[in-house]
Structures are given as C-alpha cells and as structure tokens.
Design an enzyme around this catalytic site. Structure first.
Site, PDB file in Angstrom:
ATOM      1  N   GLU A 100      13.277   1.202  11.751  1.00  0.00           N
ATOM      2  CA  GLU A 100      12.463   2.315  12.227  1.00  0.00           C
ATOM      3  C   GLU A 100      13.067   3.665  11.834  1.00  0.00           C
ATOM      4  O   GLU A 100      12.345   4.610  11.507  1.00  0.00           O
ATOM      5  CB  GLU A 100      12.303   2.240  13.741  1.00  0.00           C
ATOM      6  N   PRO A 107      22.817 -10.436   5.110  1.00  0.00           N
ATOM      7  CA  PRO A 107      22.267 -10.683   6.452  1.00  0.00           C
ATOM      8  C   PRO A 107      21.681  -9.413   7.058  1.00  0.00           C
ATOM      9  O   PRO A 107      22.153  -8.302   6.792  1.00  0.00           O
ATOM     10  CB  PRO A 107      23.481 -11.171   7.255  1.00  0.00           C
ATOM     11  N   ARG A 108      20.667  -9.591   7.870  1.00  0.00           N
ATOM     12  CA  ARG A 108      19.991  -8.466   8.487  1.00  0.00           C
ATOM     13  C   ARG A 108      20.896  -7.711   9.460  1.00  0.00           C
ATOM     14  O   ARG A 108      20.887  -6.481   9.503  1.00  0.00           O
ATOM     15  CB  ARG A 108      18.741  -8.982   9.226  1.00  0.00           C
ATOM     16  N   GLY A 135      23.551   0.215   4.832  1.00  0.00           N
ATOM     17  CA  GLY A 135      23.017   1.374   4.131  1.00  0.00           C
ATOM     18  C   GLY A 135      22.987   1.245   2.624  1.00  0.00           C
ATOM     19  O   GLY A 135      22.771   2.247   1.930  1.00  0.00           O
ATOM     20  N   LEU A 171       9.359  -5.402   2.920  1.00  0.00           N
ATOM     21  CA  LEU A 171       9.399  -5.601   1.469  1.00  0.00           C
ATOM     22  C   LEU A 171       9.112  -4.310   0.699  1.00  0.00           C
ATOM     23  O   LEU A 171       9.203  -4.255  -0.525  1.00  0.00           O
ATOM     24  CB  LEU A 171       8.417  -6.687   1.037  1.00  0.00           C
ATOM     25  N   ILE A 172       8.769  -3.245   1.427  1.00  0.00           N
ATOM     26  CA  ILE A 172       8.341  -2.002   0.780  1.00  0.00           C
ATOM     27  C   ILE A 172       9.499  -1.346   0.038  1.00  0.00           C
ATOM     28  O   ILE A 172       9.315  -0.797  -1.054  1.00  0.00           O
ATOM     29  CB  ILE A 172       7.731  -1.054   1.833  1.00  0.00           C
ATOM     30  N   GLU A 173      10.712  -1.399   0.598  1.00  0.00           N
ATOM     31  CA  GLU A 173      11.858  -0.800  -0.083  1.00  0.00           C
ATOM     32  C   GLU A 173      12.133  -1.517  -1.397  1.00  0.00           C
ATOM     33  O   GLU A 173      12.478  -0.872  -2.400  1.00  0.00           O
ATOM     34  CB  GLU A 173      13.087  -0.847   0.814  1.00  0.00           C
TER      35      GLU A 173
END
Length: 428
Positions: A60, A266-267, A308, A334-336
C-alpha cells in the site's frame, strides 16, 4: 449498539492482540517499537495543516507514492501524515521521508478502539483522511464523522471473498462504508461490490500502482547484477508466501537446464531465514543477497533477502512467477513487474488483483498456470529453444510495457475526486 458491542469485544480481545504482537516480535523485533502509538499516544505535530494517508504495509505504501508526490506538490502549505500498521510498511515510507524532509510525519494507526481513535484525531487534527485499498475501521470512521473529518477510500479494492465476509457483519460494516465521503475504486467490479455494501459516492479511478515508476537506481542495480552474473537464464519467483517455495523447489526437476538460476524473494522479511533453512535441507547450492556476494556458476538459487529492491530483481530476470498465487493467498502485485518489462506467470489464486491479472493475461504480458509444476514446464518451454524462447519472451516483454503504459492515470483521477475534500471552497 452494534458499534458498542464491537468495541466491547475488541477490548476483551486485547490480551490476544498483544500476544499476537509479541509473537510477531519474536520474528521481527521492530513490532515492539512505538507501542504507545498503537493506543493513540503521539508527540504533538508541527502545527501545519495535515493531509492524512493510511497505508497498511509495504504494498500500500509503494502504491501510494504517486499520490503522495502529487499531494505534496499541489499543497505546499500542508504536511502529510503517513500511517501504517506494520514495521515493513513504516520502513518502506522512510524513502519518502528522506525525499521530502520536514514534510512527512510517520506514525502507526492505533487499534480501532474508541479512546485510541479519538486521541489520534485530537492530536493530529487532519483536514482529510485517505485510507488505501480495503481499510474499513468502524470506530475510526465514527470518530472522524463526529469531528467533521472527511474520509476517502482510495485505490479501493474489494474481492468477492471479502465482500461475502463483510456481508456477514453488515450491521457493523455498512455504517462505516456509508461514512466515506468518496470512494475511488480500482475497477468497476470493486466499485459495484462497495456500492452493495452501502458506499455512496463511488468513482472508478483505476489502480495507483500503474503510476508507480520503478526507481532508476534499482533498474541500474538489476542491470549490473545481470552483467556480473553473465548469460545465464534467470527465473524470478517473486513475493512468495508460506508453502510456495517448497512447491517451486519440488518442481525444478521438470527444468533440465544446467545454467538456470532461480531467484527466490519471499514476501515477508521474517521468513528469510526459514527459506534459507529450506534450501539447506534440500542441499541446494544457494547464496543470499544479504551476503553481498553474487551467484557464481555453481549457484542454483539466489535468495533475495533484501527489502526495497524488487524492481532490481525484475530488471535482472528473464521471467517472473508472482507469489501468493500458487496457494489461496490471493496473489501479489504483478503491476511492478510489467512496469519493469518483465514477463509474468501467475497461478490460479489472484483474487486480490483479479482485474489486473485478467488484463495482463489478455494482453499477452502474463500467462496463467495451474500449479508450480506447470509453471516449471512453461519456463522450460520458453527457455528450451534459444531462438524461439527469445522471440516469445521478447513478445511478452513488449506486451508488459504496453500493458503498463495503457493503464496509467489513476493518480490524476483520484486527485480530482478528493480535491473538494481538501479544498471545500473549490466545489462548484
């Protein structure tokens, strides 16, 4: 009465909330910092008028960057209050603080307890509140309404699963949703679901994430990695969630490519060591990004244990599988990847980004796979014949760039929608 019952239950549940916080702190010690803010205790702000934007965590916060830049540029007499719920979200916002010294205040949003919400609003006295994506807090909305602070839900999304969950508590959720002055929905489907839950003024503004420009230094970093690693074929598995790494590693046997390098990111940072242990158990040769040593020809897996740098990983990769979509987590952004020109694979579970995933597949920027084994087979197919692979991947790369460019503009539309809340006199 409904909100009173909710508040009472929340107070009774606080011992469990604190136990959960302590459990998280075992894996990520930063959860024990700024504890007072979670109950509405803050230092007094500077005194300049504040625009408040709430971004729960990393995703976000990154998505909000174009809107934050626009707000700071258009409202030079205002500062920005940026709130989060997680340490990783707070860390992601530090780049913005460095970029705009003295213009941004960071804090945790308090728990949705009446006394904490009142203190938060009394201390900061924001002119307007902007909540990102799916943040709906009944006591916070009620406290803002009592103080005349208009609240907008921006970049709003609501999956069918979440709508059904909210519908079971209509008595509590509908008054909160009805309190939003405006809702800037990502898609028409999101807007319609929110309307069905009592949202009033809803406009479809698109997804702010399409307006996020990958940082040039991150793209350059990825290019340097690529040059140093050499002509290996590179498969990125991005933003993986619990259980997905094991599925991918099990599926690697379907790819008979000696030069393949798998990059696993990993997220959540608290899982970096867990994934490292998984690689050790499987006796796979691996290196960690945090070691500062790049993969050599013998390295099978590079563990991306950094924060980052996702744009750098996308710039490095030939193709990426988006995590959170192999198991029912709802998928990650997936936009990045598309903005970096990286071809994408997604699993079946993309309900958090349903429209974006559907559009990416339709445009040729992404392919959908049923499971980890099929993902490995598709990667093997794309890499199997050098000429055909380069042609197919180049076509997906070009489609990704077109897909990304075609969906921009959400920031301008959102700003136009919320401007009357910031400048009430500007309403004509």
């Amino acid at each position: 009465m409904s909100r009173l019952l909710y508040a009472l239950l929340f107070y009774l549940a606080m011992p469990l909330v604190w136990l959960r916080l302590l459990w998280r702190a075992i894996r990520q010690a930063e959860y024990l910092q700024h504890l007072g803010e979670r109950h509405g205790h803050y230092r007094q702000p500077s005194g300049r008028p504040l625009i408040w934007l709430h971004a729960v965590s990393v995703g976000e916060t990154r998505a909000a960057e174009p809107l934050i830049e626009a707000l700071l540029g258009d409202y030079a007499q205002h500062d920005l209050l940026l709130t989060h719920m997680t340490p990783t979200g707070r860390a992601a916002g530090l780049d913005l603080l460095k970029k705009h010294p003295g213009r941004i205040i960071q804090a945790y949003l308090p728990y949705d307890l009446p006394h904490a919400c009142r203190r938060f609003l009394d201390v900061f006295q924001p002119r307007v509140g902007l909540l990102m994506e799916t943040e709906i807090w009944p006591n916070l909305m009620a406290a803002a309404r009592q103080r005349g602070v208009p609240i907008a839900l921006v970049n709003a999304r609501l999956s069918l699963r979440s709508q059904r969950a909210y519908a079971r508590a209509r008595w509590l959720i509908e008054p909160a949703i009805a309190s939003f002055a405006v809702v800037a929905a990502q898609t028409e489907a999101d807007g319609e679901r929110l309307r069905e839950l009592a949202a009033r003024e809803v406009a479809v503004c698109g997804n702010l994430k399409f307006d996020v420009t990958p940082a040039a230094e991150r793209l350059e970093l990825g290019a340097r990695w690529r040059h140093a690693i050499g002509p290996r074929r590179i498969w990125l598995v991005a933003s993986t969630r619990e259980g997905e790494e094991a599925l991918i590693l099990d599926a690697l046997g379907a790819i008979a490519l000696a030069d393949l390098l798998v990059v696993v990111v990993p997220r959540h940072p608290q899982r970096f060591d867990e994934v490292a242990r998984l690689l050790e158990q499987r006796r796979l040769s691996y290196r960690r990004r945090s070691s500062g040593v790049l993969p050599d020809p013998a390295t099978r897996v590079w563990l991306g244990d950094s924060m980052g740098e996702m744009a750098a990983y996308y710039a490095l990769a030939d193709i990426a599988l988006i995590g959170g979509s192999l198991l029912p987590f709802g998928g990650q952004n997936l936009i990045e990847a598309a903005a970096c020109g990286c071809p994408v694979l997604v699993g079946e579970h993309t309900f958090n980004f349903a429209q974006a995933s559907q559009d990416a597949v339709a445009s040729g920027a992404a392919r959908r796979v049923a499971d980890a084994r099929q993902a490995a087979l598709v990667v093997a197919q794309l890499f199997g014949e050098p000429g055909d692979a380069r042609q197919s991947l180049d076509a997906m790369r070009a489609a990704a760039m077109r897909f990304s460019a075609a969906h921009r503009g959400a920031t301008a539309r959102t700003l136009a929608l919320i401007r009357p809340l910031i400048e009430p006199r500007a309403v004509r």
